[in-house]
Design an enzyme around this catalytic site. Structure first.
Site, mmCIF file in Angstrom:
data_model
loop_
_atom_site.group_PDB
_atom_site.id
_atom_site.type_symbol
_atom_site.label_atom_id
_atom_site.label_comp_id
_atom_site.label_asym_id
_atom_site.label_seq_id
_atom_site.Cartn_x
_atom_site.Cartn_y
_atom_site.Cartn_z
ATOM 1 N N HIS A 1 9.114 -8.928 42.172
ATOM 2 C CA HIS A 1 8.323 -8.117 41.243
ATOM 3 C C HIS A 1 7.285 -7.322 42.043
ATOM 4 O O HIS A 1 6.753 -7.815 43.038
ATOM 5 C CB HIS A 1 7.631 -9.022 40.218
ATOM 6 N N GLU B 1 11.790 -0.986 37.877
ATOM 7 C CA GLU B 1 10.425 -1.054 37.358
ATOM 8 C C GLU B 1 9.512 -0.137 38.170
ATOM 9 O O GLU B 1 8.924 -0.567 39.169
ATOM 10 C CB GLU B 1 9.901 -2.493 37.469
ATOM 11 N N GLU C 1 4.299 -6.777 41.567
ATOM 12 C CA GLU C 1 3.006 -7.471 41.741
ATOM 13 C C GLU C 1 3.090 -8.462 42.896
ATOM 14 O O GLU C 1 2.107 -8.681 43.606
ATOM 15 C CB GLU C 1 2.604 -8.155 40.419
ATOM 16 N N ASN D 1 8.640 -11.265 30.556
ATOM 17 C CA ASN D 1 7.859 -11.715 31.713
ATOM 18 C C ASN D 1 6.418 -11.933 31.253
ATOM 19 O O ASN D 1 5.675 -10.977 31.076
ATOM 20 C CB ASN D 1 7.937 -10.648 32.818
ATOM 21 N N TRP D 2 6.061 -13.194 31.062
ATOM 22 C CA TRP D 2 4.717 -13.494 30.540
ATOM 23 C C TRP D 2 3.643 -13.413 31.618
ATOM 24 O O TRP D 2 2.459 -13.515 31.327
ATOM 25 C CB TRP D 2 4.709 -14.888 29.887
ATOM 26 N N LYS D 3 4.062 -13.287 32.867
ATOM 27 C CA LYS D 3 3.113 -13.221 34.003
ATOM 28 C C LYS D 3 2.151 -14.411 33.945
ATOM 29 O O LYS D 3 2.549 -15.496 33.531
ATOM 30 C CB LYS D 3 2.394 -11.868 34.015
ATOM 31 N N GLY E 1 2.411 -1.763 32.941
ATOM 32 C CA GLY E 1 1.079 -2.024 32.392
ATOM 33 C C GLY E 1 0.276 -0.777 32.080
ATOM 34 O O GLY E 1 -0.904 -0.864 31.747
ATOM 35 N N SER F 1 6.066 -0.968 30.685
ATOM 36 C CA SER F 1 5.510 -0.515 29.403
ATOM 37 C C SER F 1 6.548 -0.355 28.299
ATOM 38 O O SER F 1 6.429 0.523 27.445
ATOM 39 C CB SER F 1 4.711 0.783 29.583
ATOM 40 N N GLY G 1 6.869 -6.942 29.782
ATOM 41 C CA GLY G 1 5.672 -7.725 30.076
ATOM 42 C C GLY G 1 4.795 -7.832 28.842
ATOM 43 O O GLY G 1 5.035 -8.640 27.945
ATOM 44 N N GLY G 2 3.770 -6.985 28.767
ATOM 45 C CA GLY G 2 2.754 -7.066 27.723
ATOM 46 C C GLY G 2 3.292 -7.231 26.311
ATOM 47 O O GLY G 2 2.853 -8.110 25.559
HETATM 48 P P1 PGA Z 1 4.700 -4.304 31.193
HETATM 49 O O1 PGA Z 1 5.202 -5.196 32.443
HETATM 50 O O2 PGA Z 1 5.803 -4.334 30.176
HETATM 51 O O3 PGA Z 1 3.455 -4.981 30.725
HETATM 52 O O4 PGA Z 1 4.476 -2.926 31.730
HETATM 53 C C1 PGA Z 1 6.527 -5.161 32.860
HETATM 54 C C2 PGA Z 1 6.682 -5.957 34.118
HETATM 55 O O5 PGA Z 1 5.829 -5.881 35.003
HETATM 56 O O6 PGA Z 1 7.666 -6.690 34.271
#
Ligand code: PGA
Length: 246
Positions: free
Chosen positions: A92, A161, A94, A9-11, A167, A204, A225-226
């Protein structure tokens, strides 16, 4: 079914060039037994689709609107996405917390994704307050059951999640993730028997934590994500996912 699923997930990250480079890395590192799904920002979807075409790498969107078309400035529909990708992330945290997506909206989106033949990646997870109040199971159960109430798709990915892990640099423990995954599977028993269900962990995830999750009996993959934005870490995670057999 692949052995493991790795969703990146590159957001709202990457320039067009950065996105192309990551997609080329994904294409080169794709291996049998790992279902790699790249979820770039909408604007790069078509380019990434072209780069990975003919390889094992799949493409997904990060969101969709529930209407097919119309006066919804700034939104993207499932009927548009199905020309570009096979998967879509829905609900998600977010989207839920920053953009006010309720369980009812998430349910509509999930239903729409399936109606257009997209494979939804439903995200669920509790806040730190809910966990501390002992409400983790209640939150996850409510989110899953409300989302899948009208789901009729053939395949569904659900990512546990926890909001406190996303994050933060500190993932949940494999034991916590397995407990949530077991609960999610029990909730999904309400689905018609022909729905193919996979559970992922996200929050994470990095090369050092990935194996611990994939070794859990009810966890089929990770939503990253990251760490998925770093070519070296991404490559290492594909390698790890290919090595672990459950
Ligand atoms: P993260 O994000 O790996 O940067 O914690 C995961 C996500 O929100 O899908």
């Amino acid at each position: 079914m692949p052995d493991h699923i790795l969703v990146a997930n590159w957001k709202m990250n990457t320039s067009s060039r950065e996105a192309e480079l990551l997609a080329e890395v994904a294409r080169r590192t794709a291996v049998h037994g790992v279902e790699s799904v790249l979820c770039p920002p909408f604007v790069w979807l078509d380019r990434i689709r072209q780069i990975v075409e003919g390889s094992r790498v799949r493409v997904g969107a990060q969101n969709l609107h529930w209407e097919a078309k119309g006066a919804y400035t700034g939104e993207i529909s499932g009927s548009q996405l199905r020309e570009l990708c096979e998967y879509v992330i829905v609900g998600h945290s977010e989207r839920r917390t920053l953009f006010g997506e309720s369980d009812a909206i998430v349910a509509k989106k999930l239903h729409t994704a399936a109606a257009y033949g997209l494979i939804p990646i439903l995200c669920v997870g509790e806040s730190v307050e809910a966990r501390e109040a002992g409400k983790t199971e209640e939150v996850i159960g409510r989110q899953v059951l409300n989302a899948v109430a009208y789901f009729g798709g053939e395949r569904l990915l659900v990512a546990y999640e926890p909001i406190w892990a996303i994050g933060s640099g500190t993932p949940a423990t494999p034991v916590q993730a397995q407990a949530a995954a077991g609960l999610i599977l029990r909730c999904l028993e309400t689905l018609p028997g022909n729905t193919d269900v996979s559970v992922l962990y996200g929050g994470s995830v990095s090369p050092s934590s990935l194996a611990g999750f994939l070794e859990q009996p009810d966890i089929d993959g990770a939503l990253v994500g990251g760490a998925s934005l770093d070519a070296e870490q991404y490559t290492e995670m594909v390698r790890i996912a290919a090595t672990i057999t459950t």
